[in-house]
Enzyme design. Structure first.
Site, PDB file in Angstrom:
ATOM      1  N   HIS A 133      -2.310  -1.049  -3.666  1.00 46.17           N
ATOM      2  CA  HIS A 133      -3.357  -0.032  -3.512  1.00 46.17           C
ATOM      3  C   HIS A 133      -3.000   1.196  -4.335  1.00 46.17           C
ATOM      4  CE1 HIS A 133      -4.596  -1.686   0.714  1.00 46.17           C
ATOM      5  NE2 HIS A 133      -4.953  -2.474  -0.292  1.00 46.17           N
TER       6      HIS A 133
ATOM      7  N   SER B 233       0.853  -1.182   0.000  1.00 46.52           N
ATOM      8  CA  SER B 233       0.000   0.000   0.000  1.00 46.52           C
ATOM      9  C   SER B 233       0.892   1.237   0.000  1.00 46.52           C
ATOM     10  CB  SER B 233      -0.940  -0.045   1.209  1.00 46.52           C
ATOM     11  OG  SER B 233      -1.858   1.017   1.181  1.00 46.52           O
TER      12      SER B 233
ATOM     13  N   ASP C  26      -5.088  -4.080   5.556  1.00 40.90           N
ATOM     14  CA  ASP C  26      -5.451  -4.991   4.466  1.00 40.90           C
ATOM     15  C   ASP C  26      -4.335  -6.033   4.302  1.00 40.90           C
ATOM     16  OD1 ASP C  26      -6.833  -6.093   2.371  1.00 40.90           O
ATOM     17  OD2 ASP C  26      -6.095  -4.659   0.882  1.00 40.90           O
TER      18      ASP C  26
END
Lengths: 199, 231
Positions: free
Chosen positions: A39, A12, A133
């Site tokens: 992401h 991310s 996540d």
């Protein structure tokens, strides 16, 4: 003998630089397929991210289209605004299901589907990021006998994602960013060039 | 050139008194009435003017109405202008057919009923003006469509270019990022140029002019001073 056929990576915040470094460290004859959920914002359909990473890597980097085959030695990127899933038949699927952990592509979605399809033949890698996540996905990979790698939070641009993964799933290896590529190469082995599928 | 809101009416009759009467008759329609006294003059007029309808006398010395109509129909530019024949006597069916095959859309038989003449001409004028209006709208729409496509292209160019630059920057490829931004700016300028025509400022000009404005320690030139001295 190589037991790990698929590497799934999730990243991310700060992930692109980390991914670039990992991919640049993998040999041309790397022995497994790689699938990446990074992401990012919604972008035009063109494979801008894949092209950027391809400059860093000896391996072909491709943005996945629905039902694409999982190819050893290739880096398969989740496209912007789609979930990337691994299917049992050796193919990928894309989905526009709702966001998970505010994200699409979601790392959990990729990791959980990979755990279900590949069980002990998958390696999950959690890189830098600022949200949790991937933690649930990595836990599923470990439960099904797969191998869990987490970037050492001390070497991460943002430590929250590796820390969340370690807290929830634990890890088989926690290594510095620079050690991830060599570790993956040991885990997945190398395939003679003649057996590599080239683009 | 006829203004957009006016239609041209061409009246062809070899007798000036007939022309005068028709001109007066059509006056209340407030359109652009052109009167000529021969088929040759009519063909000449049609070369450089557009008409909504042609009122054409059948019986004229030299080139008669039928022959004039045939020649009008032979030309691409005037082929679709409706022709109404004016005739001084009752036609038999054979002559009427001859007229229609020459391209007539209607007959008006003398003595003319003034109200009917005006009403018929008014119908053709309305059709013409309506067609012109539709053509103008279609032209505007296609122009808007082109602009919309150019705007979308600009949007894609910028979003794509900035994504390339952002990823290159995150990967530490600063030269690549700079190049991507430069290329994006150039591409955006190209598309903007298409979009705006000449109504634009070139951002590159601003950048290039920038350094020249940095104070050099000398007194700044007085605007217009050079020009005054040169005179």
């Amino acid at each position: 003998m190589t037991t790990h056929e698929l590497v799934v990576m999730g990243a991310s915040w700060g992930g692109l630089a980390a991914l670039g470094l990992v991919l640049s460290g993998l040999p041309r004859d790397f022995g497994a397929a790689i699938a990446v959920a990074q992401h990012r914002g919604v972008e035009p359909a063109d494979a801008v991210l894949a092209d950027a990473l391809a400059r860093k890597s000896a391996l072909p980097v491709r943005e996945v289209h629905d039902k694409d085959p999982i190819v050893p030695g290739w880096v398969h990127m989740a496209p912007s605004d789609y979930h990337l899933l691994v299917e049992r038949g050796g193919t990928f699927a894309l989905s526009t299901d709702p966001r998970e952990q505010y994200s699409r592509p979601s790392i959990d979605v990729l990791f959980e589907s990979a755990a279900d399809a590949y069980a002990s033949r998958v390696v999950g890698v959690i890189l830098t990021g600022a949200n949790p996540d991937g933690a649930a996905g990595l836990a599923r990979i470990r439960r099904r006998g797969g191998f869990a790698v987490v970037q050492d939070p001390a070497t991460a641009d943002r430590a929250a994602m590796p820390e969340a993964a370690m807290a929830r799933a634990g890890a088989d290896e926690v290594v510095a960013l620079s050690e991830i590529a060599p570790l993956l190469t040991r885990l997945c082995g190398r395939v003679p060039a003649t057996e590599q599928a080239r683009p | 050139m006829i203004p957009d809101e006016q239609a041209g009416i061409l009246v062809v009759d070899d007798r000036p008194e007939n022309l005068l009467a028709l001109r007066e008759l059509l006056e209340p329609l407030h359109q652009d009435v052109t009167c000529v006294t021969s088929g040759d003059d009519a063909l000449r007029c049609l070369l450089n003017q557009e008409f909504a309808v042609i009122l054409l006398d059948v019986q004229m010395p030299g080139m008669d109405g039928f022959e004039t109509a045939r020649r009008i129909k032979q030309r691409e530019k005037s082929r679709y202008i409706p022709i109404v024949f004016l005739t001084a006597y009752s036609f038999d069916s054979h002559q009427a057919l001859q007229g229609y095959s020459a391209g007539a859309v209607d007959y008006l038989v003398r003595p003319l009923d003034l109200g009917i003449v005006r009403s018929k001409v008014a119908v053709f004028v309305d059709l013409y003006l309506e067609r012109k209006r539709a053509e103008r709208l279609a032209a505007q729409l296609s122009k808007l469509d082109v602009r919309r496509r150019q705007a979308l292209e600009l949007n894609d160019t910028i979003v794509q270019g900035l994504a390339v630059a952002k990823y290159a920057f995150e990967l530490g490829e600063h030269d690549q990022a700079r190049a991507a931004i430069g290329e994006t700016l150039e591409a955006a300028k190209r598309v903007l140029g298409d979009l705006l025509g000449d109504d634009r400022v070139d951002p590159g000009d601003l950048v290039r002019e920038g350094p020249a404005r940095v104070p050099t320690g000398h007194a700044p030139p007085i605007p217009g001073h050079e020009a005054r001295r040169g005179r």
